[in-house]
Design an enzyme around this catalytic site. Structure first.
Site, short mmCIF file in Angstrom:
data_model
loop_
_atom_site.label_atom_id
_atom_site.label_comp_id
_atom_site.label_asym_id
_atom_site.label_seq_id
_atom_site.Cartn_x
_atom_site.Cartn_y
_atom_site.Cartn_z
N LYS A 24 88.48 27.01 12.34
CA LYS A 24 87.87 26.27 13.45
C LYS A 24 87.07 27.19 14.37
O LYS A 24 85.91 26.92 14.67
CB LYS A 24 88.95 25.57 14.30
CG LYS A 24 88.42 25.03 15.62
CD LYS A 24 89.49 24.38 16.46
CE LYS A 24 90.24 25.32 17.36
NZ LYS A 24 89.70 25.48 18.72
N ASN A 25 87.70 28.27 14.81
CA ASN A 25 87.02 29.09 15.81
C ASN A 25 85.86 29.90 15.23
O ASN A 25 84.97 30.32 15.97
CB ASN A 25 88.04 29.96 16.55
CG ASN A 25 88.91 29.11 17.48
OD1 ASN A 25 88.56 27.98 17.79
ND2 ASN A 25 90.05 29.65 17.89
N CYS A 118 90.89 22.93 25.66
CA CYS A 118 92.31 22.76 26.01
C CYS A 118 92.58 23.23 27.42
O CYS A 118 92.05 24.25 27.87
CB CYS A 118 93.18 23.53 25.03
SG CYS A 118 93.22 22.79 23.39
N ARG A 123 90.14 29.36 32.58
CA ARG A 123 89.29 29.78 31.46
C ARG A 123 87.95 30.19 32.06
O ARG A 123 86.95 29.47 31.96
CB ARG A 123 89.20 28.67 30.41
CG ARG A 123 90.57 28.30 29.87
CD ARG A 123 90.51 27.40 28.68
NE ARG A 123 90.11 28.09 27.46
CZ ARG A 123 90.05 27.52 26.28
NH1 ARG A 123 90.35 26.24 26.14
NH2 ARG A 123 89.68 28.21 25.21
N ASP A 306 97.38 31.46 20.19
CA ASP A 306 97.30 30.12 19.60
C ASP A 306 98.52 29.80 18.72
O ASP A 306 98.70 28.64 18.33
CB ASP A 306 96.02 29.97 18.77
CG ASP A 306 94.77 30.06 19.64
OD1 ASP A 306 94.90 29.95 20.87
OD2 ASP A 306 93.68 30.24 19.08
N ARG A 398 91.46 17.49 16.91
CA ARG A 398 90.31 18.32 17.33
C ARG A 398 90.24 19.61 16.52
O ARG A 398 89.16 20.12 16.26
CB ARG A 398 90.46 18.69 18.81
CG ARG A 398 89.85 17.71 19.77
CD ARG A 398 89.76 18.31 21.16
NE ARG A 398 89.34 19.69 21.08
CZ ARG A 398 89.84 20.70 21.79
NH1 ARG A 398 90.77 20.49 22.67
NH2 ARG A 398 89.39 21.92 21.64
C1 EPZ Z 1 89.12 31.52 22.33
O1 EPZ Z 1 89.05 30.93 23.62
C2 EPZ Z 1 89.60 30.45 21.40
N1 EPZ Z 1 88.65 29.36 21.40
C3 EPZ Z 1 90.99 29.99 21.85
O2 EPZ Z 1 91.45 29.06 20.90
C4 EPZ Z 1 91.93 31.18 21.88
O3 EPZ Z 1 93.17 30.78 22.42
C5 EPZ Z 1 91.34 32.30 22.74
O4 EPZ Z 1 90.01 32.62 22.30
C6 EPZ Z 1 92.16 33.59 22.71
O5 EPZ Z 1 92.27 34.04 21.39
C7 EPZ Z 1 87.58 29.44 20.63
O6 EPZ Z 1 87.36 30.39 19.89
C8 EPZ Z 1 86.66 28.28 20.65
P1 EPZ Z 1 88.89 34.11 25.95
P2 EPZ Z 1 88.22 31.62 24.79
O7 EPZ Z 1 87.53 34.09 26.51
O8 EPZ Z 1 87.01 32.24 24.21
C9 EPZ Z 1 90.06 35.34 30.48
C10 EPZ Z 1 92.68 27.17 20.21
O9 EPZ Z 1 93.80 26.68 20.43
N2 EPZ Z 1 88.61 35.45 30.67
O10 EPZ Z 1 89.25 35.21 25.00
O11 EPZ Z 1 88.07 30.62 25.87
C11 EPZ Z 1 90.43 33.87 30.35
O12 EPZ Z 1 90.60 33.27 31.61
C12 EPZ Z 1 91.83 27.73 21.34
O13 EPZ Z 1 92.14 27.20 19.09
C13 EPZ Z 1 88.11 35.90 31.87
O14 EPZ Z 1 88.85 36.26 32.79
O15 EPZ Z 1 89.24 32.73 25.24
C14 EPZ Z 1 91.67 33.94 29.52
O16 EPZ Z 1 92.79 34.16 30.36
C15 EPZ Z 1 92.45 27.56 22.67
N3 EPZ Z 1 86.75 35.92 32.04
C16 EPZ Z 1 91.47 35.16 28.63
O17 EPZ Z 1 90.43 35.93 29.25
C17 EPZ Z 1 85.90 35.53 31.05
O18 EPZ Z 1 84.68 35.54 31.28
C18 EPZ Z 1 91.08 34.87 27.19
O19 EPZ Z 1 89.91 34.08 27.17
C19 EPZ Z 1 86.42 35.10 29.84
C20 EPZ Z 1 87.79 35.05 29.66
#
Ligand code: EPZ
Length: 419
Positions: A24-25, A118, A123, A306, A398
């Site tokens: 998916k991702n 989610c 985020r 995840d 989803r």
């Molecule tokens: C990706 O989300 C995945 N989604 C998520 O999968 C997954 O849980 C996550 O990465 C972590 O592996 C997709 O790939 C579409 P992040 P993403 O940016 O990109 C903080 C699932 O269940 N952060 O790595 O949104 C943020 O707040 C989903 O399949 C900042 O502070 O995750 C979070 O606490 C859910 N500033 C952490 O980093 C930023 O600009 C990780 O976020 C960006 C992120």
């Protein structure tokens, strides 16, 4: 829209062989990237999930011609004529904001509504904004829209404050359209980042170092369309492994990449589960008597956030006290109260859950609060006594391709009924 729910008759042992779907991702990053080509791309091994269907609608709304047969997609980007995907679609998924750097590269302008996805905590997108502005974009997020403009994109060094998956993807997607070299420091290392880099390189881009914390991109378009097969889904593989372990099962998962699963495999081995890996298959066998462990979520190659939720469901019936620490998202324990209603004993303090293993869970009505919480409810339902009713199945659809059907092929008894 009327929802659906799952009725799970618990206690069935999972047995047999099952193939994992495409990631998916990886899919949700690679499909928008296909718009950067000057000719059509064919993407194979895509999962047939709601997030992919929403992306298709968004691409069509932008003017692209898209065909999808449930696994193979052909994207013709040559007719794209809009830089503003519709809000009602963009808000249905997180990855819609991957369209911002792509459309910026094509039109030097993009207007993408703030993404949905989610509800698992803050985020933030500040690192995405930093990546894009460092490369020469002006980003405004007033009014719930990511409004991006640029006169020229120039490669630069971007240091990410945290190894965010989204910011790494968005900076890579901006950098391929920029002139000169971009270096992303503290990049995310997840398998889907590597897959996106491989896809971009197959289109003629020059992305090096993906999978390490320093990614170097020599920018410059045009890129051409490509024929590409995406990686298997790491989290679906893990969910199936956990489900097999939870039911004292004996399951062979095919079409997987065992090295992507090392963090989970190590933890399952520690719990007393038998794991055998061979080429693209993972054999999981368990006698159902599992030991408590501690788990800390981290970016890849650490234990994936995840899988935290399905893993916690498994730990509710493991012998002893387990400790699960969630280090990525600040609100990913909301589903715990649902497990408690099934008899689990869990105490959450800040970002840590302490789980006292009980002898059994008992089925009741529970709600899937998000995608992986839904997977946790399914794992709990499979191992519980009696019937579990799970509402909120749309969250599960989803991101998992017919998970109920796949588990039923292995001997589960899950019925999908209107809510
Ligand atoms: C990706 O989300 C995945 N989604 C998520 O999968 C997954 O849980 C996550 O990465 C972590 O592996 C997709 O790939 C579409 P992040 P993403 O940016 O990109 C903080 C699932 O269940 N952060 O790595 O949104 C943020 O707040 C989903 O399949 C900042 O502070 O995750 C979070 O606490 C859910 N500033 C952490 O980093 C930023 O600009 C990780 O976020 C960006 C992120």
């Amino acid at each position: 829209m009327a929802g659906e729910k799952f009725l799970i008759h618990g206690g069935m042992r999972l047995e047999g062989q099952i193939a994992v779907s495409g990631g998916k991702n990886a899919a949700v990053a690679i499909i928008p990237a296909a718009l950067l080509g000057s000719s059509p791309s064919v993407i194979e091994n895509l999962p047939d999930i709601e997030d992919v269907h929403v992306l298709i609608e968004m691409l069509r709304a932008l003017g692209a011609r898209v065909e999808f047969n449930g696994s193979v997609m052909r994207v013709d980007p040559t007719t794209v004529d809009s830089y503003a995907p519709p809000a009602h679609l963009a808000q249905r998924m997180r990855a819609s904001y991957y369209l911002a750097p792509v459309l910026l590269g094509i039109f030097m302008r993009a207007e993408v509504p703030m993404p949905g996805g989610c509800n698992i905590g803050t985020r933030a997108i500040d690192q995405t904004i930093k990546g894009m502005t460092t490369l020469g974009a002006r980003v405004d997020t007033l009014g719930g829209v990511i409004d991006v403009k640029s006169d020229s994109l120039l490669g630069a060094e971007v240091y990410l404050d945290c190894p965010s998956v989204g910011a790494t993807v968005n900076t890579m997607l901006t950098a391929v359209s920029a002139t000169g070299t971009t270096i992303i420091y503290n990049a995310a290392k997840e398998p889907h980042i590597v897959d996106l880099a491989n896809f971009l390189n197959s289109m003629g881009a020059r992305v090096m170092g993906a999978g390490t914390s320093i990614i170097r991109i020599r920018g410059g378009r045009p890129l051409h369309g490509s024929n590409y097969t995406i990686i298997p889904d790491q989290i679906e593989t893990g969910t199936l492994m956990i489900a097999a372990a939870a039911t004292g099962g004996d399951v062979i998962i095919t079409g997987a990449i065992p090295t992507h699963m090392e963090a989970l495999s190590a933890k399952l081995l520690e719990m007393g589960v038998y794991i055998r890996e061979e080429d693209d298959l993972i054999h999981v066998r368990s006698n159902g008597r599992l030991r408590a462990i501690s788990v800390k979520t981290q970016g890849y190659p650490g234990f994936p956030t995840d899988l935290q939720q399905p893993m916690t469901a498994l730990l509710t019936v493991s012998t002893g006290s387990s400790v699960v620490t969630e280090n990525i998202f600040d609100s990913r324990f909301k589903y715990v109260s649902e497990l408690e209603r099934m008899g689990a004993r869990i105490r959450v303090i800040d970002n840590t859950a302490i789980i006292e293993g009980v002898d059994r869970l008992v089925g009741t009505s529970v709600h899937a609060t998000d995608l992986r919480a839904g997977a946790a409810m399914i794992v709990a339902g499979l191992l519980a006594e009696g019937e579990t009713v799970i509402s909120g199945v749309a969250h599960i659809d989803r991101g998992y391709e017919r998970l109920d059907h796949k588990l039923n092929l292995l001997g589960a008894m899950i019925e999908r009924v209107p809510e």
